[in-house]
Motif scaffolding. Sequence first.
Motif, mmCIF file in Angstrom:
data_model
loop_
_atom_site.group_PDB
_atom_site.id
_atom_site.type_symbol
_atom_site.label_atom_id
_atom_site.label_comp_id
_atom_site.label_asym_id
_atom_site.label_seq_id
_atom_site.Cartn_x
_atom_site.Cartn_y
_atom_site.Cartn_z
ATOM 1 N N LEU A 177 12.093 88.214 -20.263
ATOM 2 C CA LEU A 177 11.622 87.348 -19.177
ATOM 3 C C LEU A 177 11.242 88.171 -17.948
ATOM 4 C CD1 LEU A 177 14.080 84.285 -19.315
ATOM 5 C CD2 LEU A 177 11.895 84.609 -20.487
ATOM 6 N N THR B 41 10.138 81.909 -14.456
ATOM 7 C CA THR B 41 9.331 82.112 -15.663
ATOM 8 C C THR B 41 9.036 80.798 -16.386
ATOM 9 O OG1 THR B 41 11.357 82.646 -16.910
ATOM 10 C CG2 THR B 41 10.058 84.488 -16.046
ATOM 11 N N SER B 42 9.735 79.728 -16.003
ATOM 12 C CA SER B 42 9.479 78.405 -16.598
ATOM 13 C C SER B 42 8.583 77.543 -15.703
ATOM 14 C CB SER B 42 10.811 77.678 -16.854
ATOM 15 O OG SER B 42 11.642 78.418 -17.724
ATOM 16 N N ASN C 56 6.852 80.309 -19.792
ATOM 17 C CA ASN C 56 7.660 80.260 -21.013
ATOM 18 C C ASN C 56 7.257 79.059 -21.877
ATOM 19 O OD1 ASN C 56 9.184 82.427 -20.112
ATOM 20 N ND2 ASN C 56 10.796 81.147 -19.257
ATOM 21 N N LEU D 141 11.173 78.961 -25.763
ATOM 22 C CA LEU D 141 11.748 80.051 -24.979
ATOM 23 C C LEU D 141 12.448 79.513 -23.740
ATOM 24 C CD1 LEU D 141 12.144 83.060 -24.578
ATOM 25 C CD2 LEU D 141 9.883 83.179 -23.512
ATOM 26 N N LYS D 142 11.844 78.494 -23.121
ATOM 27 C CA LYS D 142 12.462 77.867 -21.947
ATOM 28 C C LYS D 142 13.819 77.266 -22.323
ATOM 29 C CE LYS D 142 9.712 75.282 -19.522
ATOM 30 N NZ LYS D 142 8.919 74.126 -19.035
#
Length: 442
Positions: free
Chosen positions: A80, A395-396, A406, A410-411
Motif C-alpha cells: 500500500l 489508498t482506499s 485499492n 484489497l480494501k
Amino acid sequence: MTPPENRPSLPEVHRSIRVPNSNSFWRKMLAYAGPGYLVSVGYIDPGNWATDIAGGSKFGYTLLTVILLSNLMAILLQSLCVRLGVATGRDLAQACRDYFKPRVSFCLWVLCEIAIAACDLAELLGSAIALQLLFGIPLVWGVCITALDVLVLLFLQHKGFRYTEALVIMLVATVGICFTAEILFSQPDVGGILLGYLPKKEILQNPEMLYISIGILGATVMPHNLYLHSSIVQTRDWQPSTEKRWEAIKFGTIDSTFALSLALFINSAILIVSAATFHFSGNQNVAEIQDAYKLLSPLLGVSAASAIFGIALLASGQSSTLTATLAGQIVMEGFLQFRFPSWLRRLITRLLAIIPALITIILFGENSTSSLIVLSQVILSLQLPFAVIPLVMFTSNRRLMGEFVNPVWLKSLAWLVAIVIVGLNAWLLLQSLWGWLLQVPS
C-alpha cells in the motif's frame, strides 16, 4: 479537495535513479530493487531479536505463527505504501499533513516521533550489545560509537542513493548467512517448526504469550517503515504516465515482497534457533541477548556459534539505524515541512535515542537493556494503528488515488489487517490493566 503543492522529502535523492526504457523484465526489476531491502531491515532489527529470543526460549516454536502472520500483514501494508507513493507523489507523512486538520496531523507527528525514538533505541542498544560481546566495549561507549553511522549515511547519500541501498543489502545478506549457519548448528525439529506456523488459540488466552506476541507484531510491522517506504519508492525516475505508474507499482511491490520474505526467514530463524537451543534444553528463561550469546556455543558445541550470532547482531543493528535516521528526516519534513540540513536532522534523530539509552544504562545497569528493547517493541505496536489506519484510508480514497485506488478485495483485506492490529492492541491493554488491578492490595 486539492492538496497544496508539495516539495519532496529527501530532495537530494528524489527521482535520482534512472529506470531503463526497455522491455526487459530483469533490467527493470534491477532498477526498482532496493527500497524493499531498506524497509526489510526494520523487520530484522535488534528489537525482533529480543522478542524472538524470548518467545523461542519460553514457548518453543509456538509463536512462529505470529511471525508469519505479522510478515504477511507487513507485505500487504508495504505494498500500500508503494501504491500511495507512486500514485500521488506524496509519502504518508505529507498525505497526513495535506488531508487531516493541523491538530490531528500534529498529534500523528508526535506519535510517529515516539515510535521512531523507540525503534532507534532498540537498534542502538542492539549494536552496542554486539560491540560489547564481540570486542568487550562497555555499553555506554558502544552507544556513543553507533552514532557515527550518521556520518556514514551522509557520505553514502552524497555518492548516490544506490550506495546506501548496496550497503544495506550487504548487511541484510550477512545476517541471513549467519542465521543459515546457526540453523545448521542447532538442528531443529522440522515437524515442530511446521506445527509452529499453525494458529493456536492459547496465544490469545495466555497473557505472557500475548505480551510477547504483541511485541513481535510491533517489532515486525513498524510504523516508521510505512512513512519510509512511501517516500523512498520515489527515488526511481519513472515516467509520469498511467502505464509507467502501474509498472512502478508492480515492480516496487515485487521488490518489497521478496525482501520481506527474506526478513521472514531471518525472523523465523532467530526464534527457531532460540527454541531448539534453549527451550528444549531446559533453558526456558533466556530473554537477554547477552545470555543467548554466552549460551549458544556451549549448548551447541560449536565454538564459532556465539561469534556468528554477534556478527549478525552488529550487522542487523547498523543496517536498522541507517534506515531509522532516513525515516526521521522523512517524517519531520513531511509533517512539518521543516528543512533542516540532512546532518542536523539525523543528529537530532540519533540524540533522541542515545539520551534515553545512556540514562537507562547508567541508572539501571547493563542488565536492563533487553527488557527495555522488548518494551520498546510493545510501544511500537501501540503506535501502529495511528500509521496503519491513515494509510488504508488514503489508498482506499478514489478522489486521492484515482484509478490507482485499492480494489474492493484489497480494501477489505487492508481494513481487516487494521482491525486485527487495533484489536490485538486493545486486548493487550485490557490484559495489562487487569494484571495491574489484581496486583493492587485490597
